[in-house]
Scaffold this active site. Structure first.
Site, short mmCIF file in Angstrom:
data_model
loop_
_atom_site.label_atom_id
_atom_site.label_comp_id
_atom_site.label_asym_id
_atom_site.label_seq_id
_atom_site.Cartn_x
_atom_site.Cartn_y
_atom_site.Cartn_z
N CYS A 1 21.40 -0.46 21.40
CA CYS A 1 21.05 -1.61 21.20
C CYS A 1 22.10 -2.49 20.74
O CYS A 1 22.86 -2.10 20.13
CB CYS A 1 19.99 -1.66 19.83
N CYS B 1 18.04 0.00 11.90
CA CYS B 1 18.46 1.32 12.38
C CYS B 1 19.84 1.62 11.51
O CYS B 1 20.44 0.66 11.34
CB CYS B 1 18.73 1.51 13.68
N CYS C 1 13.74 -4.55 20.96
CA CYS C 1 14.08 -3.35 19.97
C CYS C 1 13.77 -1.93 20.34
O CYS C 1 12.76 -1.86 20.93
CB CYS C 1 13.16 -3.77 18.48
N GLU D 1 -6.92 7.02 -4.61
CA GLU D 1 -5.80 5.96 -3.98
C GLU D 1 -5.87 4.82 -4.77
O GLU D 1 -7.09 4.35 -5.40
CB GLU D 1 -6.21 5.49 -2.50
N ASP E 1 0.71 12.79 -1.33
CA ASP E 1 1.47 12.12 -0.20
C ASP E 1 1.80 10.83 -1.05
O ASP E 1 1.36 9.73 -0.60
CB ASP E 1 0.59 11.87 1.07
N CYS F 1 8.07 11.27 1.87
CA CYS F 1 8.91 10.54 2.61
C CYS F 1 10.34 10.35 1.77
O CYS F 1 11.42 9.44 2.43
CB CYS F 1 8.57 9.23 2.98
N1 SAH Z 1 -1.67 9.60 2.92
C1 SAH Z 1 -1.70 8.32 3.67
C2 SAH Z 1 -0.98 7.38 2.51
C3 SAH Z 1 0.20 7.64 2.02
S1 SAH Z 1 1.12 6.19 1.57
C4 SAH Z 1 -1.33 8.33 4.94
O1 SAH Z 1 -0.63 9.16 5.22
O2 SAH Z 1 -1.72 7.47 5.37
C5 SAH Z 1 1.17 6.42 -0.32
C6 SAH Z 1 -0.13 5.93 -0.81
O3 SAH Z 1 -0.13 6.05 -2.21
C7 SAH Z 1 -0.25 4.43 -0.68
O4 SAH Z 1 -1.47 4.11 0.14
C8 SAH Z 1 -0.33 3.63 -1.88
O5 SAH Z 1 -1.35 2.61 -2.11
C9 SAH Z 1 -0.91 4.81 -2.99
N2 SAH Z 1 -0.24 4.89 -4.32
C10 SAH Z 1 0.88 4.29 -4.79
N3 SAH Z 1 0.70 4.72 -6.06
C11 SAH Z 1 -0.17 5.14 -6.44
C12 SAH Z 1 -0.91 5.89 -7.63
N4 SAH Z 1 -0.26 5.75 -8.60
N5 SAH Z 1 -2.14 6.26 -7.66
C13 SAH Z 1 -2.85 6.53 -6.40
N6 SAH Z 1 -2.38 6.00 -5.06
C14 SAH Z 1 -1.07 5.38 -5.07
#
Ligand code: SAH
Length: 446
Positions: free
Chosen positions: A69, A78, A152, A326, A374, A401
């Site tokens: 790029c 990136c 991009c 969530e 997650d 992540c």
């Molecule tokens: N598992 C989902 C989202 C992961 S991203 C997927 O793969 O699509 C992480 C998520 O955690 C987000 O949606 C965010 O809103 C949520 N989050 C952040 N802090 C939080 C908390 N204290 N309790 C519950 N959820 C939370």
């Protein structure tokens, strides 16, 4: 401020993919420098910071490649295009091994066959360049200057073409880009999302005012150039803010959202909803996470930090019940809608802080067999983790992540009765330093 040019050898790489050098006994991180390379770098010292940049690579690494790029060194989106994809994967494998290797052997990272054009979402800011020409692209790091980016290599190329057409139409319709300083002008940003498996395309025009001159003609002209667009939404953001999307929306064409499928489930994606940006690797990641859990259909599963319910829905086919929790209210609404859309009846969603919810749950008699978690980049917290220990599920599948916060949380869990059974890195974000990992923990004894 002092500047000094020095010849250095790069000793290794930090977790952000920057080259590590030693300068007067201090470690400094140099962007775009690779392990083992000899280079001339400029070290810039200010009172309380020190920073360095490459002037010339004197002995390049055999894994160095020419970035594909032209905007790579300016854009900042990136970080690793100067490395071959194989070297990028090795770098990520090493990063994860350094952090998590002491808990368990790390599986080989799952990379992409075609590590380009993988993003299903494009966001571009519209502005004038210095000469009064309309451009679109991203803000240069730490500034308010928009850099023109017309192509991009990590985002969907169809989207780039639509953006180019919108800029053309702006000229025909005498539509002005919004100017941050004065608050004048109309079009602020363009957001495009495409369902890779459905080929539905949503264009969101983020504008500064309710009054859209020649709205229908503009919409029709865009559709004529791009009949592949399935929905167009106007989003009004009249505040002086760096937040992209405003609160008011008007659907100009189509149904106002797109759908996409992941692991056999269909998801509705509206302008604001969160959705993983690399659908190909998301399937790889989720399939791995579900495989690791070895569910038989009898288990009660908790999906913590569940977002719009992606993991919940996919796991529900192999579990008795899935409970999702969530924090984001809109995401929970999407999760419930998505369950219905897929005729799934064994999922239950709660809008709560995952830690608070777990504290409540750990006081009841509910037996949870498997917890998927997650969390965001900051990782989980002690409230959640201590309740998790009390809840004592047989296994925990932890997707992250950010291996640094994941390591911190794994330290806690391994001190309180869990052992790691598998570690799998997945390359969700090729060309950047980010790496995703999924690990399985099992409760000792029982
Ligand atoms: N598992 C989902 C989202 C992961 S991203 C997927 O793969 O699509 C992480 C998520 O955690 C987000 O949606 C965010 O809103 C949520 N989050 C952040 N802090 C939080 C908390 N204290 N309790 C519950 N959820 C939370």
């Amino acid at each position: 401020m002092t500047n000094e040019k020095v010849k250095v050898k790069c000793l290794g790489m930090n977790e952000e993919g920057k080259g590590i050098i030693k300068f007067k006994g201090k470690e400094i991180y140099v962007p775009y420098l690779m392990e083992q390379e000899n280079a001339l770098v400029e070290v810039i010292q200010k009172r309380n910071f020190i920073n360095a940049k490459v002037i010339n690579i004197e002995e390049p690494s055999k894994n160095r490649v020419k970035p594909k790029c032209p905007y790579f060194y300016k854009c900042g989106g990136c970080h690793l295009q100067h490395m071959s994809y194989k070297a990028q994967l090795e770098f990520k494998q090493n990063s994860v091994s350094k952090l998590l290797g002491r808990y368990h052997k790390v599986n080989d990272i799952l990379g992409m066959k075609e590590p380009y054009f993988y993003r299903n979402k494009i966001h571009s800011t519209v502005a004038y360049d210095g000469k009064g020409k309309i451009i679109s692209g991203i803000y240069e790091e730490n500034t308010h200057n928009v850099i023109n980016i017309d192509k991009c290599i990590i985002q969907d190329s169809q989207g780039d073409k639509i953006i180019a057409s919108i800029l053309e139409l702006m000229k025909d319709f005498k539509m002005k880009p919004y100017e941050e300083d004065t608050g004048r002008g109309f079009l602020r940003h363009i957001l495009i999302k495409r369902g890779f498996s459905t080929n539905e395309i949503m264009v969101v025009l983020i504008v500064s005012s309710q009054v859209f001159p020649s709205k229908n003609n503009f919409k029709n002209a865009l559709l004529q150039k791009h009949p592949e667009i399935t929905t167009i939404v106007m989003n009004i953001n009249n505040r002086k803010t760096s937040v992209v999307l405003g609160n008011t929306e008007k659907v100009l064409y189509g149904k106002g959202y797109i759908e996409d499928t992941l692991c056999g489930c269909t998801f509705q994606i509206s302008p604001k909803s969160f959705y993983q940006i690399n659908p190909i690797q998301t399937e790889v990641l989720y399939n791995k996470a579900i495989d690791m859990a070895k569910l038989t259909g009898k288990e009660v599963v908790l999906d913590a930090y569940c977002g719009i319910g992606t993991i919940s829905l996919i796991a529900s086919k192999k579990a008795k019940n899935v409970i999702g929790v969530e924090l984001n209210k809109d995401a929970v609404k999407d999760a419930i809608k998505n369950s219905k859309r897929n005729n799934i009846t064994n999922t239950y969603f709660y809008n709560d802080d995952a830690g608070d919810y777990m504290v409540g749950l750990s006081k009841t008699k509910e037996k949870i067999h498997t917890v998927f978690m997650d969390p965001p980049r900051s990782g989980s917290d002690e409230k959640f983790l201590s309740s998790l220990i009390r809840l004592a599920p047989k296994q925990v599948i932890y997707i992250s992540c950010n291996p640094i916060t994941q390591e911190r949380d794994l330290r806690y869990l391994t001190r309180h009765g869990y052992v790691l059974k598998e570690i799998q890195p997945v390359d969700m974000f090729p060309q950047t330093w980010h790496v995703e990992t999924v690990v399985r923990l099992k409760r000792k004894h029982h």
